[in-house]
Design a protein around this motif. Structure first.
Motif, PDB file in Angstrom:
ATOM      1  N   GLN A  73      38.716  37.446  27.052  1.00 15.84           N
ATOM      2  CA  GLN A  73      37.818  36.314  27.241  1.00 15.84           C
ATOM      3  C   GLN A  73      37.294  36.234  28.672  1.00 15.84           C
ATOM      4  O   GLN A  73      36.308  35.540  28.943  1.00 15.84           O
ATOM      5  CB  GLN A  73      38.509  35.019  26.846  1.00 15.84           C
ATOM      6  CG  GLN A  73      38.832  34.941  25.356  1.00 15.84           C
ATOM      7  CD  GLN A  73      39.554  33.663  24.975  1.00 15.84           C
ATOM      8  OE1 GLN A  73      39.619  32.718  25.759  1.00 15.84           O
ATOM      9  NE2 GLN A  73      40.093  33.630  23.774  1.00 15.84           N
ATOM     10  N   LYS A  74      37.955  36.944  29.576  1.00 15.06           N
ATOM     11  CA  LYS A  74      37.466  37.001  30.952  1.00 15.06           C
ATOM     12  C   LYS A  74      36.100  37.684  31.022  1.00 15.06           C
ATOM     13  O   LYS A  74      35.380  37.556  32.011  1.00 15.06           O
ATOM     14  CB  LYS A  74      38.468  37.751  31.837  1.00 15.06           C
ATOM     15  CG  LYS A  74      39.802  37.033  32.028  1.00 15.06           C
ATOM     16  CD  LYS A  74      40.746  37.869  32.875  1.00 15.06           C
ATOM     17  CE  LYS A  74      42.086  37.167  33.076  1.00 15.06           C
ATOM     18  NZ  LYS A  74      41.968  35.999  33.964  1.00 15.06           N
ATOM     19  N   ASP A  76      33.625  36.987  29.029  1.00 12.54           N
ATOM     20  CA  ASP A  76      32.576  36.082  28.553  1.00 12.54           C
ATOM     21  C   ASP A  76      31.528  35.740  29.604  1.00 12.54           C
ATOM     22  O   ASP A  76      30.328  35.911  29.360  1.00 12.54           O
ATOM     23  CB  ASP A  76      33.194  34.803  27.980  1.00 12.54           C
ATOM     24  CG  ASP A  76      33.715  35.008  26.566  1.00 12.54           C
ATOM     25  OD1 ASP A  76      33.408  36.059  25.978  1.00 12.54           O
ATOM     26  OD2 ASP A  76      34.433  34.144  26.058  1.00 12.54           O
ATOM     27  N   PRO A  77      31.918  35.242  30.783  1.00 16.49           N
ATOM     28  CA  PRO A  77      30.878  34.894  31.771  1.00 16.49           C
ATOM     29  C   PRO A  77      30.073  36.097  32.241  1.00 16.49           C
ATOM     30  O   PRO A  77      28.878  35.974  32.546  1.00 16.49           O
ATOM     31  CB  PRO A  77      31.673  34.256  32.919  1.00 16.49           C
ATOM     32  CG  PRO A  77      33.076  34.736  32.745  1.00 16.49           C
ATOM     33  CD  PRO A  77      33.269  34.909  31.269  1.00 16.49           C
ATOM     34  N   ILE A  78      30.713  37.272  32.285  1.00 16.22           N
ATOM     35  CA  ILE A  78      30.020  38.490  32.725  1.00 16.22           C
ATOM     36  C   ILE A  78      28.987  38.910  31.691  1.00 16.22           C
ATOM     37  O   ILE A  78      27.825  39.175  32.005  1.00 16.22           O
ATOM     38  CB  ILE A  78      31.032  39.627  32.969  1.00 16.22           C
ATOM     39  CG1 ILE A  78      32.056  39.218  34.032  1.00 16.22           C
ATOM     40  CG2 ILE A  78      30.323  40.910  33.373  1.00 16.22           C
ATOM     41  CD1 ILE A  78      33.215  40.180  34.175  1.00 16.22           C
ATOM     42  N   ASN A  80      27.757  37.092  29.200  1.00 17.06           N
ATOM     43  CA  ASN A  80      26.749  36.042  29.012  1.00 17.06           C
ATOM     44  C   ASN A  80      25.675  36.084  30.105  1.00 17.06           C
ATOM     45  O   ASN A  80      24.484  35.916  29.820  1.00 17.06           O
ATOM     46  CB  ASN A  80      27.415  34.663  28.987  1.00 17.06           C
ATOM     47  CG  ASN A  80      28.230  34.442  27.733  1.00 17.06           C
ATOM     48  OD1 ASN A  80      28.031  35.115  26.722  1.00 17.06           O
ATOM     49  ND2 ASN A  80      29.159  33.497  27.780  1.00 17.06           N
ATOM     50  N   ALA A  81      26.110  36.310  31.343  1.00 14.52           N
ATOM     51  CA  ALA A  81      25.145  36.385  32.449  1.00 14.52           C
ATOM     52  C   ALA A  81      24.190  37.558  32.250  1.00 14.52           C
ATOM     53  O   ALA A  81      22.981  37.448  32.506  1.00 14.52           O
ATOM     54  CB  ALA A  81      25.886  36.509  33.778  1.00 14.52           C
ATOM     55  N   ARG A 297      30.981  39.482  22.505  1.00 17.52           N
ATOM     56  CA  ARG A 297      31.641  39.888  23.760  1.00 17.52           C
ATOM     57  C   ARG A 297      31.815  41.401  23.832  1.00 17.52           C
ATOM     58  O   ARG A 297      31.449  42.027  24.834  1.00 17.52           O
ATOM     59  CB  ARG A 297      33.001  39.199  23.843  1.00 17.52           C
ATOM     60  CG  ARG A 297      33.819  39.546  25.087  1.00 17.52           C
ATOM     61  CD  ARG A 297      35.226  38.988  24.930  1.00 17.52           C
ATOM     62  NE  ARG A 297      35.199  37.561  24.631  1.00 17.52           N
ATOM     63  CZ  ARG A 297      35.941  36.983  23.678  1.00 17.52           C
ATOM     64  NH1 ARG A 297      36.739  37.702  22.914  1.00 17.52           N
ATOM     65  NH2 ARG A 297      35.871  35.686  23.484  1.00 17.52           N
TER      66      ARG A 297
END
Length: 322
Positions: A73-74, A76-78, A80-81, A297
């Motif tokens: 889940q780490k 996700d922000p990568i 998504n960006a 993801r």
């Protein structure tokens, strides 16, 4: 306690209290590097069970599959960006789109979902992956939604969109990209024709079909096609194959309206299908995604890696077969 297990450290005592925790920071950096290594294993198609075994061997501590899954889940922000990055700084004259299907758990049952992927060739003749979406089965509305998502990020109408002949996809291209030409995948089209040929005595017509699509000018392509129709058009056993040829011919030769040095790169979706195969190789390890977000993801991470390792190596398509 660290994210990969327990680490026991003795904290020294000093009279003046000047002790700092730089050692802790060093371990934290190692911990982060270890987590990133595990994530890379997952992206490269290593199963959660095997990653768990590696962690246990290195750390001497039992960890659960859910622990390894939670680490992913780490990403996700990568991801998504990357998936939401602006597309308005570059013009993409040629866009390729396709969908592949995966299995996802949803509402306590396993269903099939479509992964929509778009790639492009830039004005500098380099390839780029534009984005992805995980949605329901292909339809006009699903494809339109994907195109609207790309346009909301700044994608301008391309000169040409290359895809297979899915009816909902064709209509979505016409709806969302006014003035854009559509190129039907040359490889899929020839395959559709060949599949309708009889099993026996077709060597001559196969040679002539090949001749049509190997022509180097649009005049020759049309001439060879007419010769093919004239020679075999009266034979009933070739009726279905020739009907497909005639119906889809103009959509399949759109690439001939563009510069000669780019034609071989825009006449089919082969480059995108190779990308899909790479995604499929990683996805096959998982078999069934626990939810839609986990699918987004992993596929997104694989696409990011492919962009960095494959497309970034090629500074230009010109002079290269791809």
């Amino acid at each position: 306690m660290m994210s990969i297990g327990n680490v026991t450290l003795k904290v020294p005592r000093t009279r003046n209290g000047e002790f700092s925790t730089t050692l802790f920071e060093k371990y934290a950096r190692c911990d982060q590097a270890f987590v990133l290594s595990m994530l890379e294993m997952v992206i490269n198609g290593v199963s959660t069970r095997k990653v768990t075994n590696v962690v246990e061997q290195l750390c001497g501590k039992n960890v659960s599959k859910s622990f390894v899954s939670s680490l992913t889940q780490k990403l996700d922000p990568i991801v998504n960006a990357w998936a939401e990055r602006p597309l308005n700084t570059t013009y993409y004259p040629y866009v390729f789109v396709d969908a592949m299907y995966i299995k996802v758990r949803e509402h306590h049952k396993v269903i099939s979902k479509a992964v929509y992927i778009a790639t492009a060739i830039t004005e500098k003749n380099t390839r780029e992956i534009l984005g992805l979406s995980v949605d329901h089965a292909e339809s006009l509305e699903s494809w339109s939604s994907f195109f609207k998502q790309l346009k909301s990020r700044g994608l301008q109408s391309p000169k040409l969109v290359i895809s297979d002949a899915h009816m909902g996809l064709q209509k979505a291209i016409q709806r969302e990209f006014i003035g854009t030409a559509w190129q039907r995948c040359n490889v899929h089209f020839k395959r559709n024709i060949i599949e309708k040929l009889p099993k026996k005595d077709t060597a001559e017509i196969r040679v002539m079909i090949k001749r049509v699509f190997e022509a180097v000018t649009i005049e020759d392509i049309r001439k060879f096609k007419d010769e093919l129709i004239n020679k075999f058009g009266t034979e009933a056993r070739f009726e279905k194959a020739l009907a497909i040829l005639d119906e889809g011919f103009e959509d399949t030769i759109q690439y001939m309206n563009f510069p000669e040095n780019i034609r071989m790169h825009i006449r089919s979706t082969n480059s995108l299908e190779r990308l899909n195969q790479e995604v499929r190789r990683r996805e096959r390890v998982i078999r069934i995604f626990p939810n839609t977000q986990s699918a987004f993801r992993l596929v997104g991470a694989v696409l990011m890696q492919y962009q960095d390792t494959e497309y970034s190596k090629r500074k230009s398509l010109m002079g290269k077969n791809s």
